[in-house]
Motif scaffolding. Structure first.
Motif, short mmCIF file in Angstrom:
data_model
loop_
_atom_site.label_atom_id
_atom_site.label_comp_id
_atom_site.label_asym_id
_atom_site.label_seq_id
_atom_site.Cartn_x
_atom_site.Cartn_y
_atom_site.Cartn_z
N LEU A 14 -27.85 -0.56 -6.99
CA LEU A 14 -27.87 0.89 -7.18
C LEU A 14 -27.11 1.60 -6.06
O LEU A 14 -26.36 2.55 -6.30
CB LEU A 14 -29.32 1.40 -7.24
N LEU A 15 -27.30 1.15 -4.83
CA LEU A 15 -26.57 1.74 -3.70
C LEU A 15 -25.08 1.45 -3.78
O LEU A 15 -24.25 2.30 -3.46
CB LEU A 15 -27.12 1.23 -2.38
N GLN A 16 -24.72 0.25 -4.23
CA GLN A 16 -23.29 -0.08 -4.38
C GLN A 16 -22.64 0.80 -5.44
O GLN A 16 -21.50 1.22 -5.30
CB GLN A 16 -23.11 -1.56 -4.72
N ASP A 17 -23.37 1.10 -6.50
CA ASP A 17 -22.86 2.00 -7.54
C ASP A 17 -22.67 3.41 -6.98
O ASP A 17 -21.66 4.06 -7.24
CB ASP A 17 -23.82 2.02 -8.73
N ALA A 18 -23.64 3.87 -6.19
CA ALA A 18 -23.52 5.19 -5.56
C ALA A 18 -22.33 5.21 -4.60
O ALA A 18 -21.61 6.20 -4.51
CB ALA A 18 -24.81 5.54 -4.83
N LEU A 19 -22.09 4.11 -3.91
CA LEU A 19 -20.96 4.02 -2.99
C LEU A 19 -19.63 4.12 -3.74
O LEU A 19 -18.71 4.81 -3.30
CB LEU A 19 -21.04 2.72 -2.19
N LYS A 20 -19.55 3.46 -4.90
CA LYS A 20 -18.33 3.54 -5.71
C LYS A 20 -18.06 4.98 -6.17
O LYS A 20 -16.93 5.45 -6.14
CB LYS A 20 -18.44 2.63 -6.94
N LYS A 21 -19.11 5.66 -6.59
CA LYS A 21 -18.95 7.06 -7.02
C LYS A 21 -18.49 7.94 -5.87
O LYS A 21 -17.64 8.80 -6.04
CB LYS A 21 -20.26 7.60 -7.60
N ASN A 22 -19.05 7.72 -4.69
CA ASN A 22 -18.66 8.49 -3.52
C ASN A 22 -17.22 8.18 -3.12
O ASN A 22 -16.48 9.06 -2.71
CB ASN A 22 -19.59 8.21 -2.35
N LYS A 23 -16.82 6.92 -3.25
CA LYS A 23 -15.44 6.53 -2.91
C LYS A 23 -14.45 7.21 -3.86
O LYS A 23 -13.40 7.69 -3.42
CB LYS A 23 -15.31 5.02 -2.98
N LYS A 24 -14.79 7.28 -5.15
CA LYS A 24 -13.94 7.97 -6.11
C LYS A 24 -13.81 9.45 -5.76
O LYS A 24 -12.74 10.03 -5.86
CB LYS A 24 -14.50 7.83 -7.53
N GLN A 25 -14.91 10.05 -5.35
CA GLN A 25 -14.92 11.46 -4.98
C GLN A 25 -14.02 11.70 -3.76
O GLN A 25 -13.24 12.64 -3.72
CB GLN A 25 -16.35 11.91 -4.68
N ILE A 26 -14.12 10.84 -2.76
CA ILE A 26 -13.29 10.97 -1.56
C ILE A 26 -11.81 10.79 -1.92
O ILE A 26 -10.95 11.54 -1.43
CB ILE A 26 -13.73 9.97 -0.48
N MET A 27 -11.51 9.81 -2.76
CA MET A 27 -10.11 9.60 -3.16
C MET A 27 -9.57 10.82 -3.92
O MET A 27 -8.41 11.20 -3.74
CB MET A 27 -9.98 8.33 -4.02
N LYS A 28 -10.39 11.43 -4.73
CA LYS A 28 -9.98 12.64 -5.44
C LYS A 28 -9.65 13.75 -4.46
O LYS A 28 -8.65 14.45 -4.60
CB LYS A 28 -11.08 13.07 -6.42
N PHE A 29 -10.47 13.90 -3.43
CA PHE A 29 -10.22 14.93 -2.41
C PHE A 29 -8.95 14.65 -1.63
O PHE A 29 -8.20 15.56 -1.28
CB PHE A 29 -11.41 15.07 -1.47
N ILE A 30 -8.70 13.38 -1.33
CA ILE A 30 -7.47 13.02 -0.61
C ILE A 30 -6.25 13.32 -1.47
O ILE A 30 -5.24 13.84 -0.97
CB ILE A 30 -7.52 11.55 -0.16
N LEU A 31 -6.32 13.03 -2.76
CA LEU A 31 -5.21 13.36 -3.67
C LEU A 31 -4.99 14.86 -3.76
O LEU A 31 -3.84 15.32 -3.81
CB LEU A 31 -5.46 12.77 -5.06
N ILE A 32 -6.07 15.63 -3.75
CA ILE A 32 -5.93 17.09 -3.73
C ILE A 32 -5.21 17.52 -2.45
O ILE A 32 -4.31 18.36 -2.48
CB ILE A 32 -7.31 17.78 -3.84
N GLY A 33 -5.59 16.92 -1.32
CA GLY A 33 -4.95 17.23 -0.05
C GLY A 33 -3.47 16.88 -0.03
O GLY A 33 -2.64 17.67 0.43
N LEU A 34 -3.13 15.71 -0.55
CA LEU A 34 -1.71 15.31 -0.60
C LEU A 34 -0.91 16.22 -1.52
O LEU A 34 0.24 16.58 -1.21
CB LEU A 34 -1.59 13.86 -1.04
N THR A 35 -1.51 16.63 -2.61
CA THR A 35 -0.84 17.57 -3.51
C THR A 35 -0.59 18.90 -2.82
O THR A 35 0.50 19.48 -2.93
CB THR A 35 -1.69 17.79 -4.78
#
Length: 172
Positions: A14-35
């Motif tokens: 369950l924690l690993q799944d939550a970590l994956k979701k958080n990682k996707k969220q961080i990657m989305k924010f980084i892509l917004i920043g690069l854009t």
């Protein structure tokens, strides 16, 4: 005093799944920043080339050769990414710490406040702990919208020690 115990294999998943979701969220924010960097770097140049000469462009604040331009731009985007992470309650680093320590806590308290966050992908609970120091703590249900709970209800929460991500929640 809070007692902690070791997590089961299911709770680790369950924690690993939550970590994956958080990682996707961080990657989305980084892509917004690069854009934003691309837009902020090229859009002013486009307008400057239409109105000014090459010499005037190089002396401009928006010139690629101006170190202050890049300092300002990168600082702005870095602050924006961290602000987005903070506002959306991304728990990436604390979940990683939980997966290293593998400790869970258990608490039985009444719910004070319940709210939905991250486009109804997360439910957060604020509880008031009784004891020597009365304090409010925030716990996170990372598996979507959870509607069966109301303020004032007594609940038993099993959570990751550092991240306070809820592994199990039951009414008492």
């Amino acid at each position: 005093m809070q007692d902690y115990s070791f997590m089961t294999t299911e709770e680790i998943f369950l924690l690993q799944d939550a970590l994956k979701k958080n990682k996707k969220q961080i990657m989305k924010f980084i892509l917004i920043g690069l854009t934003l960097i691309l837009i902020a770097a090229f859009l002013p140049q486009f307008f400057l080339k239409r109105r000014l000469s090459e010499e005037e462009i190089e002396q401009s604040v928006f010139s690629y050769k101006n170190a202050w331009f890049w300092t300002w731009l990168l600082s702005f985007v870095l602050v924006l990414v961290f602000a987005l992470i903070k506002v959306t309650d991304v728990r990436y680093f604390t979940i990683k710490k939980d997966l290293t320590a593998l400790q869970k806590g258990q608490i039985q308290v009444p719910l004070e406040t319940i709210y939905q966050g991250n486009n109804d992908m997360q439910t957060s609970f604020i509880v008031k702990q009784e004891g020597i120091r009365k304090r409010k703590r925030l716990f996170y249900w990372m598996r979507g919208k959870l509607e069966d709970f109301r303020s004032g209800e007594e609940v038993k929460i099993v959570y990751g020690r550092y991240s306070r991500v809820i592994l199990a929640i039951d009414k008492v």
